[in-house]
Scaffold this motif. Sequence first.
Motif, PDB file in Angstrom:
ATOM      1  N   ASN A  80       0.834  -1.204   0.000  1.00  0.00           N
ATOM      2  CA  ASN A  80       0.000   0.000   0.000  1.00  0.00           C
ATOM      3  C   ASN A  80       0.867   1.251   0.000  1.00  0.00           C
ATOM      4  N   ARG A  97       2.395   1.810  -3.514  1.00  0.00           N
ATOM      5  CA  ARG A  97       1.448   2.387  -4.475  1.00  0.00           C
ATOM      6  C   ARG A  97       1.293   3.900  -4.252  1.00  0.00           C
ATOM      7  N   ILE A  98       1.124   4.284  -2.999  1.00  0.00           N
ATOM      8  CA  ILE A  98       0.982   5.713  -2.682  1.00  0.00           C
ATOM      9  C   ILE A  98       2.254   6.464  -3.038  1.00  0.00           C
ATOM     10  N   TYR A  99       3.402   5.902  -2.675  1.00  0.00           N
ATOM     11  CA  TYR A  99       4.704   6.540  -2.924  1.00  0.00           C
ATOM     12  C   TYR A  99       4.926   6.775  -4.421  1.00  0.00           C
ATOM     13  N   VAL A 100       4.696   5.750  -5.227  1.00  0.00           N
ATOM     14  CA  VAL A 100       4.902   5.877  -6.679  1.00  0.00           C
ATOM     15  C   VAL A 100       3.946   6.912  -7.259  1.00  0.00           C
ATOM     16  N   HIS A 101       2.699   6.893  -6.841  1.00  0.00           N
ATOM     17  CA  HIS A 101       1.720   7.855  -7.346  1.00  0.00           C
ATOM     18  C   HIS A 101       2.055   9.282  -6.896  1.00  0.00           C
ATOM     19  N   ARG A 102       2.369   9.446  -5.640  1.00  0.00           N
ATOM     20  CA  ARG A 102       2.618  10.774  -5.081  1.00  0.00           C
ATOM     21  C   ARG A 102       3.900  11.412  -5.629  1.00  0.00           C
ATOM     22  N   LYS A 140       5.627  10.495  -8.569  1.00  0.00           N
ATOM     23  CA  LYS A 140       5.989  10.259  -9.963  1.00  0.00           C
ATOM     24  C   LYS A 140       6.491  11.558 -10.593  1.00  0.00           C
ATOM     25  N   TRP A 141       7.524  11.423 -11.364  1.00  0.00           N
ATOM     26  CA  TRP A 141       8.166  12.524 -12.074  1.00  0.00           C
ATOM     27  C   TRP A 141       8.829  13.539 -11.139  1.00  0.00           C
TER      28      TRP A 141
END
Length: 166
Positions: free
Chosen positions: A38, A41-46, A48-49
């Motif tokens: 979990n 997922r949050i880390y990659v989304h938050r 990204k770039w």
Amino acid sequence: SSSSAASDVYKRQIISYAKGASVLRMAINFVGDEDLWNAMRIYVHRFKWKNVRSSDFWGVLSEVSKLNMADIMDCWVKHSGHPLLSITRSIDPHTRDVTFTIKQDKMSHNTELGTEDNSSYVLPLIFKPQNGKVEKKVFYGTKNEITIPNPNGWVKFNWGHSGFYR
């Protein structure tokens, strides 16, 4: 000579990467797979770039797990070596409760014999009494105690064998 200096740098990098992998395994085992995924997922989304720091990941993992993983892991990734634990027990003859004293000393390949280092690690410790459930506790400082009411058998510390200590 320059070749021995390069060799020293290479050895330090190998130790750093090996320690990093072991510390990450310890953190994952402590928070559990569900919280880890979990948090990922949050880390990659938050982020990204974006450029990130390790504290960004520990912050998200703390948020998801409700544990202060940033505080726990900071000392592990920023200080050399690892703790050497000694655990002693005393049994109350009336209640049969067992008190374990957990003492840590710093073990480091960089510490010269005879030097004192009073620093300590924040210690995520997983243990299980023979007839009980797996427990996770965080210990601060060089000496801590935990009392287990009448464990009626053995108590296994470093349950899961993922703690980065001896």
